[in-house]
Design an enzyme around this catalytic site. Structure first.
Site, PDB file in Angstrom:
ATOM      1  N   GLU A 263      71.307  -8.071 -36.646  1.00 20.16           N
ATOM      2  CA  GLU A 263      72.388  -7.086 -36.542  1.00 20.16           C
ATOM      3  C   GLU A 263      72.910  -7.049 -35.108  1.00 20.16           C
ATOM      4  OE1 GLU A 263      71.246  -3.270 -38.040  1.00 20.16           O
ATOM      5  OE2 GLU A 263      70.829  -4.022 -40.055  1.00 20.16           O
ATOM      6  N   HIS A 281      74.969  -0.796 -41.687  1.00 19.70           N
ATOM      7  CA  HIS A 281      73.887   0.083 -41.227  1.00 19.70           C
ATOM      8  C   HIS A 281      74.372   1.536 -41.109  1.00 19.70           C
ATOM      9  CE1 HIS A 281      69.804  -0.167 -39.012  1.00 19.70           C
ATOM     10  NE2 HIS A 281      69.943   1.018 -39.585  1.00 19.70           N
TER      11      HIS A 281
END
Length: 529
Positions: A263, A281
Site C-alpha cells: 500500500e 483502506h
C-alpha cells in the site's frame, strides 16, 4: 504553570476544546505536521503533542522536544513515531486502539453486501446508460454461513451484526475459549472446517508470522466452491495471486478487499476482475471514527498531564515514577515469561495465573499482571500493549488471577506464570539477578538458569545421550552461533534452551526435527534491549 499541548494534525475542534476545558493551553496548527523545519523550531515549547498520521515524530524531533512528556496518536497506527527514541527520552506514546472498531466492522459488512449483490459494477453499468438487470444476479446473506477468521474486538462486532442478518456464524480463532464462543453464539471450529463450510469468509486478525498468508494457495484450494472472501483487516493475510486465479476460474465467486499486501496499492492481481470489489483502506474512514479517536486522545493526554494517569500507553507501564526504578526489570521479566508462554501455546487459553514470591509480592502487581498478559497476547496480536491486554484477555474469556506468598525458595523473589488450556498446563518461572537482568529459572517444573536473548531455541526430549551433540552440530553446520546453552532434566525428561545470535531458519529447524530425537522444537523471540 498550565501544561501546553500542540495539535499539529487535523483534529476536531471538539477535541481541541477538551484540552481548553480542562485548563490545558493548546495551540491548534493542523498544517504544522507537514512542515518539518518549523516543527523542530517550536516543539521545545510543549509538554504534549497530539497527532494523526501526517506528523513524523523522528528521533531528531524528539531531541528538540526538551519539555515533551506525552505524544497522543488519534488512531491505532504509530508508524510515524520513533517509539524507541521516545522511550529513551522518557516520553510516553499513547494511541486509541479501539476507536475504529465499529467503523471497520461495518465496512466489512458493507463490503460483504457489495460483493454479494455486485453493487459497484451494477452502479457503473447503470451510470453508463445500460439496463443490465439480468446480468447482476446476486445472492442473499440470510441463512448463509459466515466464516470469521479472528474473533477479537472487531471480529466479535462483525459476528453480532451477522446474527442480525440471520446468518449462521462459524469462527476460527486459536485464542477463543469455548465459554466466550458460547456467549457470542458462534460455533468455534478449526480453520480447515471453516474453509470447507463457509459461504462468506471475513478476516479480522493482525498480520503476524502465524497469520501471514493464512489464506494461502493451499488453503484457497480447500474453500467451498462459490465462496466470497472479505478482507478489511491487513494486507498479506491472503495470497492475492492465488485468489485471483480462483476468482478467474470460478472456484471463488467474489472478493471484497480494503487492504493489500503493498500500500498504496497501485497494482494488484485482484484489480480489474469483474467479481472483485476494492476500496483504498477505508476501514477507519468515517466521520464518527475520526471524531471518536480525536476525543479519546484528548482525554487520555489531559488525564496524564493533569493527574499522571496513563491510558493506552505503548511504551510505559502504569506505575508511578518511584515504582519505575525498582519495577523496571521485573516488568521486563513478566513480559518475557508471558512471551514464552504465548509463543508455546497454540490452543485457546482458559486461565492465566501469576505467582509472586518474596519481595516482588510487595510491588505493583496490577502492572506486573498487565505486563505478563501483554507478553502472552503479543504472540498473536502485536498491537496489544499493557493497557489493552486485560481487555483482550477478557474478550477472549480468559481468567487472569494472581497468587502471592512469602519467600519460599532459594531466591529472594521470583515470579511463576502458569497458563491453562483445555488440554494442559504450562508453567515458567523467572527472577531478576542483582545485575538487574531477568533470567528463566524453571520450565515445566525443571530447574534451569537461562539468560534471555532476542533469538532463542527451546527443545524437549527424553533424557538420553547425544542431544547436545545433535543440536551443536546441526546449528554449527548451518552457521548458527550459540551465545548461551542451558540444560535441565527431571524424571527422564530433559529440556534445552539456547540463546543464539540470529533467528533460526525453518529449514534448520526441520533438520533438527528430522533427527527424531526431540519431542518439540520451538524458535522463540523476545523483546530485549
Amino acid at each position: 504553570m498550565a501544561p501546553k499541548v500542540l495539535v499539529s494534525d487535523k483534529l476536531s475542534e471538539t477535541a481541541v476544546q477538551i484540552f481548553r476545558d480542562r485548563g490545558i493551553e493548546v495551540d491548534f496548527d493542523p498544517a504544522l505536521g507537514k512542515d518539518k523545519d518549523r516543527l523542530l523550531e517550536v516543539i521545545g515549547q510543549y509538554d504534549g503533542l497530539a497527532i494523526r498520521s501526517a506528523t513524523k515524530v523522528s528521533d531528531k524531533v524528539l531531541a528538540a522536544a526538551t519539555n515533551l512528556k506525552v505524544i497522543g496518536r488519534a488512531g491505532i497506527g504509530v508508524d510515524n513515531v520513533d517509539i524507541p527514541a521516545a522511550s529513551r527520552k522518557g516520553v510516553i506514546v499513547m494511541n486509541t486502539p479501539f476507536g475504529n472498531s465499529i467503523t471497520t466492522a461495518e465496512h466489512a459488512i458493507a463490503m460483504m453486501f457489495a460483493v454479494a449483490r455486485q453493487i459497484p459494477e451494477a452502479s457503473t453499468s447503470t451510470h453508463a446508460g445500460k439496463w443490465e438487470k439480468s446480468r447482476f444476479m446476486g445472492v442473499e446473506l440470510t441463512s448463509k454461513t459466515l466464516g470469521v477468521i479472528g474473533a477479537g474486538n472487531i471480529g466479535s462486532i462483525v459476528i453480532e451484526r451477522a446474527h442480525g442478518l440471520k446468518m449462521k456464524v462459524v469462527a476460527y480463532d486459536p485464542f477463543l475459549s469455548q465459554e466466550r464462543a458460547d456467549k457470542m453464539g458462534v460455533e468455534k471450529v478449526e480453520l480447515d472446517e471453516l474453509l470447507k463450510r463457509a459461504d462468506f469468509i471475513t478476516l479480522h486478525v493482525p498480520l503476524t508470522d502465524k497469520t501471514r498468508n493464512i489464506l494461502s494457495r493451499e488453503n484457497i484450494a480447500k474453500l467451498k466452491p462459490g465462496v466470497r472472501i472479505i478482507n478489511c483487516a491487513r494486507g498479506g493475510l491472503v495470497d492475492e495471486a492465488a485468489l485471483a486465479e480462483a476468482l478467474t476460474d470460478g472456484r471463488v465467486a467474489g472478493a471484497a478487499f480494503d487492504v493489500f499486501e503493498t500500500e498504496p496499492a497501485t497494482d494488484s492481481p485482484l484489480f480489474n476482475l469483474p467479481n472483485v470489489v476494492v476500496t483504498p483502506h477505508l476501514g477507519a474512514a468515517t466521520t464518527e471514527a475520526q471524531e471518536n479517536v480525536a476525543l479519546q486522545v484528548a482525554e487520555q493526554m489531559s488525564d496524564y498531564l493533569l493527574s499522571g494517569a496513563v491510558t493506552n500507553a505503548l511504551n510505559m507501564p502504569s506505575v508511578t515514577a518511584e515504582e519505575a526504578a525498582v519495577m523496571g526489570p521485573w516488568i521486563k521479566l513478566a513480559e518475557h515469561l508471558g512471551a514464552f508462554a504465548g509463543q508455546m501455546t497454540d490452543e485457546p487459553i482458559e486461565a492465566i495465573n501469576i505467582l509472586y514470591d518474596g519481595a516482588v509480592a510487595e510491588m505493583n502487581l496490577a502492572a506486573l499482571n498487565c505486563a505478563a498478559v501483554a507478553g502472552i497476547m503479543k504472540a498473536s496480536n502485536p498491537d496489544v500493549n499493557m493497557v489493552s491486554a486485560p481487555v483482550v484477555a477478557e474478550e477472549r474469556g480468559i481468567t487472569v488471577s494472581k497468587t502471592t506468598q512469602n519467600k519460599s525458595g532459594v531466591f529472594d523473589a521470583y515470579m511463576k506464570l502458569t497458563v491453562r488450556t483445555s488440554k494442559r498446563e504450562r508453567s515458567i518461572a523467572g527472577t531478576v539477578f542483582s545485575d538487574g537482568k531477568p533470567r528463566f529459572i524453571q520450565i515445566k517444573g525443571i530447574n534451569v538458569d537461562a539468560e534471555i536473548g532476542r533469538h532463542m531455541l527451546y527443545t524437549t526430549n527424553m533424557d538420553v545421550p547425544g542431544i547436545i551433540g545433535v543440536l551443536g552440530q546441526t546449528l554449527g553446520e548451518n552457521g548458527v552461533n550459540i551465545a548461551n546453552f542451558t540444560l535441565g532434566r527431571h524424571d527422564g525428561q530433559a529440556i534445552a534452551l539456547l540463546y543464539v545470535d540470529d533467528a533460526i531458519g525453518e529449514d534448520v529447524l526441520d533438520q533438527i526435527r528430522a533427527t527424531g530425537k526431540f519431542q518439540s522444537v520451538a524458535p522463540l523471540t523476545f523483546d530485549v534491549e
